[in-house]
Design a protein around this motif. Sequence first.
Motif, PDB file in Angstrom:
ATOM      1  N   ASN A   1      18.512 -36.290  19.803  1.00  0.00           N
ATOM      2  CA  ASN A   1      18.921 -36.523  21.189  1.00  0.00           C
ATOM      3  C   ASN A   1      20.250 -37.247  21.294  1.00  0.00           C
ATOM      4  O   ASN A   1      20.878 -37.280  22.350  1.00  0.00           O
ATOM      5  CB  ASN A   1      17.836 -37.335  21.922  1.00  0.00           C
ATOM      6  CG  ASN A   1      16.534 -36.590  21.971  1.00  0.00           C
ATOM      7  OD1 ASN A   1      16.538 -35.362  22.065  1.00  0.00           O
ATOM      8  ND2 ASN A   1      15.436 -37.308  21.855  1.00  0.00           N
ATOM      9  N   GLY A   2      20.686 -37.818  20.185  1.00  0.00           N
ATOM     10  CA  GLY A   2      21.923 -38.599  20.226  1.00  0.00           C
ATOM     11  C   GLY A   2      23.161 -37.808  19.850  1.00  0.00           C
ATOM     12  O   GLY A   2      24.276 -38.223  20.168  1.00  0.00           O
ATOM     13  N   ASN A   3      23.018 -36.705  19.161  1.00  0.00           N
ATOM     14  CA  ASN A   3      24.185 -35.986  18.665  1.00  0.00           C
ATOM     15  C   ASN A   3      23.963 -34.481  18.772  1.00  0.00           C
ATOM     16  O   ASN A   3      23.059 -33.938  18.151  1.00  0.00           O
ATOM     17  CB  ASN A   3      24.374 -36.408  17.189  1.00  0.00           C
ATOM     18  CG  ASN A   3      25.570 -35.745  16.531  1.00  0.00           C
ATOM     19  OD1 ASN A   3      26.065 -34.730  17.005  1.00  0.00           O
ATOM     20  ND2 ASN A   3      26.002 -36.332  15.429  1.00  0.00           N
ATOM     21  N   PRO A   4      24.794 -33.751  19.571  1.00  0.00           N
ATOM     22  CA  PRO A   4      24.550 -32.309  19.786  1.00  0.00           C
ATOM     23  C   PRO A   4      24.734 -31.485  18.506  1.00  0.00           C
ATOM     24  O   PRO A   4      24.031 -30.487  18.302  1.00  0.00           O
ATOM     25  CB  PRO A   4      25.581 -31.916  20.842  1.00  0.00           C
ATOM     26  CG  PRO A   4      26.576 -33.004  20.865  1.00  0.00           C
ATOM     27  CD  PRO A   4      25.920 -34.247  20.382  1.00  0.00           C
ATOM     28  N   ILE A   5      25.692 -31.887  17.626  1.00  0.00           N
ATOM     29  CA  ILE A   5      25.914 -31.102  16.394  1.00  0.00           C
ATOM     30  C   ILE A   5      24.691 -31.238  15.474  1.00  0.00           C
ATOM     31  O   ILE A   5      24.194 -30.258  14.915  1.00  0.00           O
ATOM     32  CB  ILE A   5      27.209 -31.555  15.664  1.00  0.00           C
ATOM     33  CG1 ILE A   5      28.401 -31.300  16.591  1.00  0.00           C
ATOM     34  CG2 ILE A   5      27.392 -30.799  14.352  1.00  0.00           C
ATOM     35  CD1 ILE A   5      29.689 -31.909  16.123  1.00  0.00           C
ATOM     36  N   PHE A   6      24.222 -32.493  15.358  1.00  0.00           N
ATOM     37  CA  PHE A   6      23.019 -32.752  14.547  1.00  0.00           C
ATOM     38  C   PHE A   6      21.829 -31.963  15.108  1.00  0.00           C
ATOM     39  O   PHE A   6      21.063 -31.349  14.366  1.00  0.00           O
ATOM     40  CB  PHE A   6      22.725 -34.264  14.566  1.00  0.00           C
ATOM     41  CG  PHE A   6      21.558 -34.664  13.701  1.00  0.00           C
ATOM     42  CD1 PHE A   6      21.701 -34.783  12.314  1.00  0.00           C
ATOM     43  CD2 PHE A   6      20.314 -34.922  14.260  1.00  0.00           C
ATOM     44  CE1 PHE A   6      20.619 -35.137  11.530  1.00  0.00           C
ATOM     45  CE2 PHE A   6      19.232 -35.283  13.469  1.00  0.00           C
ATOM     46  CZ  PHE A   6      19.388 -35.394  12.098  1.00  0.00           C
TER      47      PHE A   6
ATOM     48  N   ASP B   1      21.969 -29.154  16.801  1.00  0.00           N
ATOM     49  CA  ASP B   1      22.144 -27.727  16.480  1.00  0.00           C
ATOM     50  C   ASP B   1      21.677 -27.422  15.065  1.00  0.00           C
ATOM     51  O   ASP B   1      20.976 -26.434  14.825  1.00  0.00           O
ATOM     52  CB  ASP B   1      23.619 -27.329  16.618  1.00  0.00           C
ATOM     53  CG  ASP B   1      23.953 -27.059  18.072  1.00  0.00           C
ATOM     54  OD1 ASP B   1      22.985 -27.059  18.885  1.00  0.00           O
ATOM     55  OD2 ASP B   1      25.132 -26.879  18.385  1.00  0.00           O
ATOM     56  N   ILE B   2      22.106 -28.287  14.126  1.00  0.00           N
ATOM     57  CA  ILE B   2      21.772 -28.055  12.711  1.00  0.00           C
ATOM     58  C   ILE B   2      20.260 -28.131  12.506  1.00  0.00           C
ATOM     59  O   ILE B   2      19.662 -27.266  11.869  1.00  0.00           O
ATOM     60  CB  ILE B   2      22.509 -29.081  11.793  1.00  0.00           C
ATOM     61  CG1 ILE B   2      24.019 -28.822  11.841  1.00  0.00           C
ATOM     62  CG2 ILE B   2      22.001 -28.971  10.348  1.00  0.00           C
ATOM     63  CD1 ILE B   2      24.853 -29.943  11.243  1.00  0.00           C
ATOM     64  N   ILE B   3      19.668 -29.146  13.091  1.00  0.00           N
ATOM     65  CA  ILE B   3      18.208 -29.322  12.933  1.00  0.00           C
ATOM     66  C   ILE B   3      17.450 -28.146  13.555  1.00  0.00           C
ATOM     67  O   ILE B   3      16.482 -27.642  12.985  1.00  0.00           O
ATOM     68  CB  ILE B   3      17.753 -30.665  13.574  1.00  0.00           C
ATOM     69  CG1 ILE B   3      18.281 -31.854  12.777  1.00  0.00           C
ATOM     70  CG2 ILE B   3      16.217 -30.757  13.698  1.00  0.00           C
ATOM     71  CD1 ILE B   3      17.769 -31.963  11.348  1.00  0.00           C
ATOM     72  N   SER B   4      17.942 -27.689  14.712  1.00  0.00           N
ATOM     73  CA  SER B   4      17.264 -26.572  15.393  1.00  0.00           C
ATOM     74  C   SER B   4      17.331 -25.291  14.578  1.00  0.00           C
ATOM     75  O   SER B   4      16.493 -24.393  14.747  1.00  0.00           O
ATOM     76  CB  SER B   4      17.882 -26.325  16.769  1.00  0.00           C
ATOM     77  OG  SER B   4      17.800 -27.504  17.516  1.00  0.00           O
ATOM     78  N   LYS B   5      18.383 -25.213  13.713  1.00  0.00           N
ATOM     79  CA  LYS B   5      18.519 -23.979  12.918  1.00  0.00           C
ATOM     80  C   LYS B   5      17.587 -23.963  11.704  1.00  0.00           C
ATOM     81  O   LYS B   5      17.441 -22.925  11.061  1.00  0.00           O
ATOM     82  CB  LYS B   5      19.976 -23.816  12.456  1.00  0.00           C
ATOM     83  CG  LYS B   5      20.868 -23.201  13.528  1.00  0.00           C
ATOM     84  CD  LYS B   5      22.311 -23.197  13.113  1.00  0.00           C
ATOM     85  CE  LYS B   5      23.195 -22.808  14.291  1.00  0.00           C
ATOM     86  NZ  LYS B   5      24.597 -23.111  14.030  1.00  0.00           N
ATOM     87  N   ILE B   6      17.037 -25.131  11.397  1.00  0.00           N
ATOM     88  CA  ILE B   6      16.125 -25.160  10.240  1.00  0.00           C
ATOM     89  C   ILE B   6      14.898 -24.317  10.564  1.00  0.00           C
ATOM     90  O   ILE B   6      14.250 -24.494  11.596  1.00  0.00           O
ATOM     91  CB  ILE B   6      15.691 -26.613   9.893  1.00  0.00           C
ATOM     92  CG1 ILE B   6      16.893 -27.410   9.409  1.00  0.00           C
ATOM     93  CG2 ILE B   6      14.592 -26.617   8.814  1.00  0.00           C
ATOM     94  CD1 ILE B   6      16.614 -28.893   9.199  1.00  0.00           C
ATOM     95  N   ASN B   7      14.669 -23.354   9.701  1.00  0.00           N
ATOM     96  CA  ASN B   7      13.597 -22.398   9.968  1.00  0.00           C
ATOM     97  C   ASN B   7      12.621 -22.355   8.785  1.00  0.00           C
ATOM     98  O   ASN B   7      13.021 -22.090   7.658  1.00  0.00           O
ATOM     99  CB  ASN B   7      14.248 -21.020  10.180  1.00  0.00           C
ATOM    100  CG  ASN B   7      13.260 -20.030  10.703  1.00  0.00           C
ATOM    101  OD1 ASN B   7      12.064 -20.291  10.728  1.00  0.00           O
ATOM    102  ND2 ASN B   7      13.756 -18.876  11.123  1.00  0.00           N
ATOM    103  N   PHE B   8      11.379 -22.649   9.083  1.00  0.00           N
ATOM    104  CA  PHE B   8      10.372 -22.651   8.009  1.00  0.00           C
ATOM    105  C   PHE B   8       9.546 -21.353   7.989  1.00  0.00           C
ATOM    106  O   PHE B   8       8.485 -21.292   7.401  1.00  0.00           O
ATOM    107  CB  PHE B   8       9.427 -23.846   8.181  1.00  0.00           C
ATOM    108  CG  PHE B   8      10.069 -25.171   7.905  1.00  0.00           C
ATOM    109  CD1 PHE B   8      10.413 -25.525   6.605  1.00  0.00           C
ATOM    110  CD2 PHE B   8      10.350 -26.066   8.927  1.00  0.00           C
ATOM    111  CE1 PHE B   8      11.011 -26.754   6.346  1.00  0.00           C
ATOM    112  CE2 PHE B   8      10.944 -27.282   8.683  1.00  0.00           C
ATOM    113  CZ  PHE B   8      11.290 -27.636   7.384  1.00  0.00           C
TER     114      PHE B   8
END
Lengths: 126, 473
Positions: free
Chosen positions: B155-160, B162-169
């Motif tokens: 919630n504090g950093n939009p780039i972070f 984006d990266i986290i949201s792209k993690i796909n299990f």
Amino acid sequence: MHILGNIGKSSLLAASIFWIIILSDTFNWDMVPYIFISLIPIYVICALTILITICPIFWFLENDNYNKQRIFKTYFPIYTTLMFSLCAYSIYKISTDIVVLSFFISAYITTVQSWVWFTKEKVEIK
Amino acid sequence: MKHIIIIISSILFSTLFYNQQIGLNISIFSVLTVIILAVSNTHKFKNKTTLLYIFIYLLTAALVFIQYTNLSILANIIAFLTLIGSVTESKSSIYVQWYNGIYTSIVGYFHRKFIKQNIKDEDETQKKAIDILHITKLIGIPLIFIIGFIVLYKNGNPIFNDIISKINFDFINLQWLLFTVLGYYLFSNIFNPVQVDSATNIDLQTGNTLRKSETFSIEALKKEKQLGTILLLLLNILIVFYLATDIISLSTINSTHASVLSSQVHSGIYTLIASIIIAIIIILYFFRGDLNFFKDNRILKNLSYTWIFLNAVLVILIATKNYNYIASFGLTYKRIGVNIYLFLTLIGLITTLLKVSKVKNFWFLMRINTRIAFGFLILFSIIDWDYSITKYNINHAPLLDLNYLINLSDNNAVLLNEYRESTNLNTEQNNRIFTKHLDYIKTVNNRNWQEYTYSNLKLKVTAKKTISNAYSR
């Protein structure tokens, strides 16, 4: 009997099983806060289940001649068979939805493990 | 070694059952179960009873593959529980074996955990507990904090974010893994079957024969005998009267109306259920103890035999009514069910007769009747009922209820389609049978290898024949 310790461990176990099954179906980072919040109701349900269904068996039956091991051998089979039937019937009757499924699976495993923890507390064979 | 076997078995379990329907997988699972039991309980596999149950279990597994009926699946599950219970204690009664089988299958792992903790030294137990707790802390606590902080930083950093949201299990099939864990749990439960000590010990200590108690009052026995004699005499007179009226009604009513025959059979069945249950309870009550050894019990015994015989006549009368019903309107599950019920009732009466004449106890009745019921379950699962009902009705029923046959399972789809091709049916029934047959072929052809049944082989042979016939023309 370390009731509080048992309820604490059981709640963590129940929460782990409950969420692992749900997250195996859908995982979303937005669900993470709910995992932590869910610990409160899970703790309440675990406490009530253990206090109402398991503890009285030990409270009323344990004495000098009838130790925890004997109680386990006599009543654990009846308890688990009833619990399994109840959980299986509830899943069959309510639905096989993932939330219902994970709730009853975690309830069954947690109560069974809780029994083992209770009898493990003090090993003194009389 | 044990864990390796269980892990391999659990992976096989997932391969066989994950997202699959029942079919060949049940047969493979049954063979796997027998192998696992043989590996871990070799010495018990020399026992004849256990060998018989292995044969029955494998037979039911083969029946699931060949017949693919719900009854054969049920028989396979019960044979599985019986086998597990027999490996636990082969000398116990069959219902105790079922209980042990269920107990082992649902909770054997936890039971063994309890046994182990009693056997191990306290120090060793504590040492292991500390190790497990430490490992849990090492993995659990950092994991919880990392997940918590990831959620906060997201919630504090939009780039972070984006990266986290792209993690796909998605590449990990967690459900498959959980299913494997389920398989591991099941196989570790049955690896060393456990028993419910209290139930098994009581069962092993309880014989089949009644024993005379050391102190009893002859006066009290005389009174009980008098009561029993009067009661059974009156009941015998009543049932004779009922049977006489029933025979008269059977010979006078020549109705071919389904409703009349149906009500005759069903009212008879309700009478029979009540009559037989009361008969057995009364006989069990009077012959529960010392009255069996009372010298002057001859009349009471003869009255009991007469009542059992008259109840058997009642069974035959209802069977006759049911036969008339079937002869006029063909077979249905309910009508077959009535016949099976009558047959089992007759066996129940015979075993009650044996109980009284051989001075046996209640447990003798329980043991022999449950064993017979299990035997008949296996026997009845050999028959493909849907196919048999369809074949009988098409060939013998004067009035064919085609809609009933269409609503049965797909096991009669080929037979119905052959009937459709050879007979002129109305458009609706014609279409329904055609659709049913088409759906059946589609379902069979879309099956994975785990779901294969004998019908897959039959369809392949039929397809080959059709192709070769086409070429020869």
